[in-house]
Design an enzyme around this catalytic site. Structure first.
Site, PDB file in Angstrom:
ATOM      1  N   CYS A  65       3.192  -0.353  -8.958  1.00 29.03           N
ATOM      2  CA  CYS A  65       2.648   0.995  -9.090  1.00 29.03           C
ATOM      3  C   CYS A  65       2.069   1.153 -10.487  1.00 29.03           C
ATOM      4  O   CYS A  65       2.685   0.723 -11.467  1.00 29.03           O
ATOM      5  CB  CYS A  65       3.770   2.014  -8.873  1.00 29.03           C
ATOM      6  SG  CYS A  65       3.239   3.727  -9.058  1.00 29.03           S
ATOM      7  N   HIS A 118       2.562   4.164   0.300  1.00 30.07           N
ATOM      8  CA  HIS A 118       2.872   4.281  -1.127  1.00 30.07           C
ATOM      9  C   HIS A 118       2.209   5.536  -1.717  1.00 30.07           C
ATOM     10  O   HIS A 118       2.859   6.318  -2.434  1.00 30.07           O
ATOM     11  CB  HIS A 118       2.374   3.017  -1.836  1.00 30.07           C
ATOM     12  CG  HIS A 118       2.596   2.980  -3.306  1.00 30.07           C
ATOM     13  ND1 HIS A 118       3.401   2.044  -3.921  1.00 30.07           N
ATOM     14  CD2 HIS A 118       2.107   3.762  -4.312  1.00 30.07           C
ATOM     15  CE1 HIS A 118       3.405   2.268  -5.236  1.00 30.07           C
ATOM     16  NE2 HIS A 118       2.618   3.296  -5.499  1.00 30.07           N
ATOM     17  N   GLU A 119       0.933   5.749  -1.387  1.00 32.95           N
ATOM     18  CA  GLU A 119       0.216   6.894  -1.973  1.00 32.95           C
ATOM     19  C   GLU A 119       0.729   8.220  -1.412  1.00 32.95           C
ATOM     20  O   GLU A 119       0.864   9.202  -2.156  1.00 32.95           O
ATOM     21  CB  GLU A 119      -1.295   6.756  -1.743  1.00 32.95           C
ATOM     22  CG  GLU A 119      -1.931   5.522  -2.358  1.00 32.95           C
ATOM     23  CD  GLU A 119      -1.535   5.290  -3.806  1.00 32.95           C
ATOM     24  OE1 GLU A 119      -1.345   6.273  -4.557  1.00 32.95           O
ATOM     25  OE2 GLU A 119      -1.392   4.115  -4.204  1.00 32.95           O
ATOM     26  N   HIS A 148       3.783   9.349  -3.073  1.00 32.18           N
ATOM     27  CA  HIS A 148       3.533  10.008  -4.368  1.00 32.18           C
ATOM     28  C   HIS A 148       3.356  11.521  -4.191  1.00 32.18           C
ATOM     29  O   HIS A 148       3.775  12.309  -5.047  1.00 32.18           O
ATOM     30  CB  HIS A 148       2.256   9.465  -5.023  1.00 32.18           C
ATOM     31  CG  HIS A 148       2.454   8.248  -5.866  1.00 32.18           C
ATOM     32  ND1 HIS A 148       3.288   8.223  -6.963  1.00 32.18           N
ATOM     33  CD2 HIS A 148       1.907   7.006  -5.793  1.00 32.18           C
ATOM     34  CE1 HIS A 148       3.248   7.019  -7.520  1.00 32.18           C
ATOM     35  NE2 HIS A 148       2.418   6.262  -6.829  1.00 32.18           N
TER      36      HIS A 148
HETATM   37 ZN    ZN Z   1       2.073   4.283  -7.212  1.00 24.63          ZN
END
Ligand code: ZN
Length: 205
Positions: A118, A160-161, A164
């Site tokens: 990341c 993953h995004e 966030h």
């Molecule tokens: Zn990330």
């Protein structure tokens, strides 16, 4: 969309900053096409490209909105062994804007456990078990709704995004004993099966 110049590269928020731990708010349809938002999306694109990275969420540039950008392609694959590309099902992901994305896992497609990293957690990488296939329902940068199914690495990027945007980092999901510096990873584990690392380091895939 215009390509932004390097004056548009934004500082990336690092882990430890509460901005990364607060959920992001929805983007309104009118706000999306405002000049400010068009500029922000261009800045996120150039920031992601400069890093370089394959995805960037708005909270990572200090903006608490449900917005992320992603791109994966050959520019990122130079250092990646071919066996790794194939095992990860890493194929071209055209530049994509995800506005207010909703992720639906496709559990029947199974799971994949690989090292990921990341931009907000520099220098480290670790194994995360992710869904191998997901559907993302979102708007594009013009407010046009879409529903796309992603497999392999693109599915990992989307998960993953979108994490966030909920204030989550891959560190919340990582197999803690797998965590490696990127240098050590490159020397020792790149091009090898994650199962070998799991055996040697004592973690489950
Ligand atoms: Zn990330």
């Amino acid at each position: 969309m215009r390509r932004a110049d390097h004056d548009d590269i934004l500082p990336i928020v690092m882990c430890g900053d509460p901005i990364l731990r607060q959920g992001a708010g929805a983007v309104g349809r009118a706000a999306l096409v405002s000049p400010e938002m068009v500029h922000l999306i261009a800045q996120m694109r150039s920031t992601m490209e400069a890093a370089p990275g394959v995805g960037l969420a708005a909270p990572q540039v200090g903006v608490p909105l449900r917005l992320a950008v992603a791109y994966d392609g050959p520019e990122h694959w130079g250092q990646v062994p071919k066996a790794d590309l194939e095992a990860r099902e890493r194929t071209l992901l055209p530049f994509t804007v995800m506005v207010n994305p909703v992720l639906t896992p496709i559990e029947e497609a199974g799971y994949a456990s690989f090292y990921e990293g990341c931009l907000s957690v520099p220098g480290l990488t670790g194994v995360v078990k992710r869904y191998r296939q997901v559907t993302v329902d979102a708007w594009d940068e013009t407010g046009q709704p879409y529903s796309r199914t992603y497999t392999g690495w693109a599915a990992r990027i989307a998960q993953h995004e979108i994490d966030h945007l909920a204030g989550m980092l891959y560190l919340d999901r990582v197999r803690a004993r797998s965590i490696s510096t990127v240098d050590l990873y490159a020397q020792r584990w790149a091009g090898r099966e994650p199962a070998e690392a799991a055996e040697a380091l004592g973690f489950e895939l």
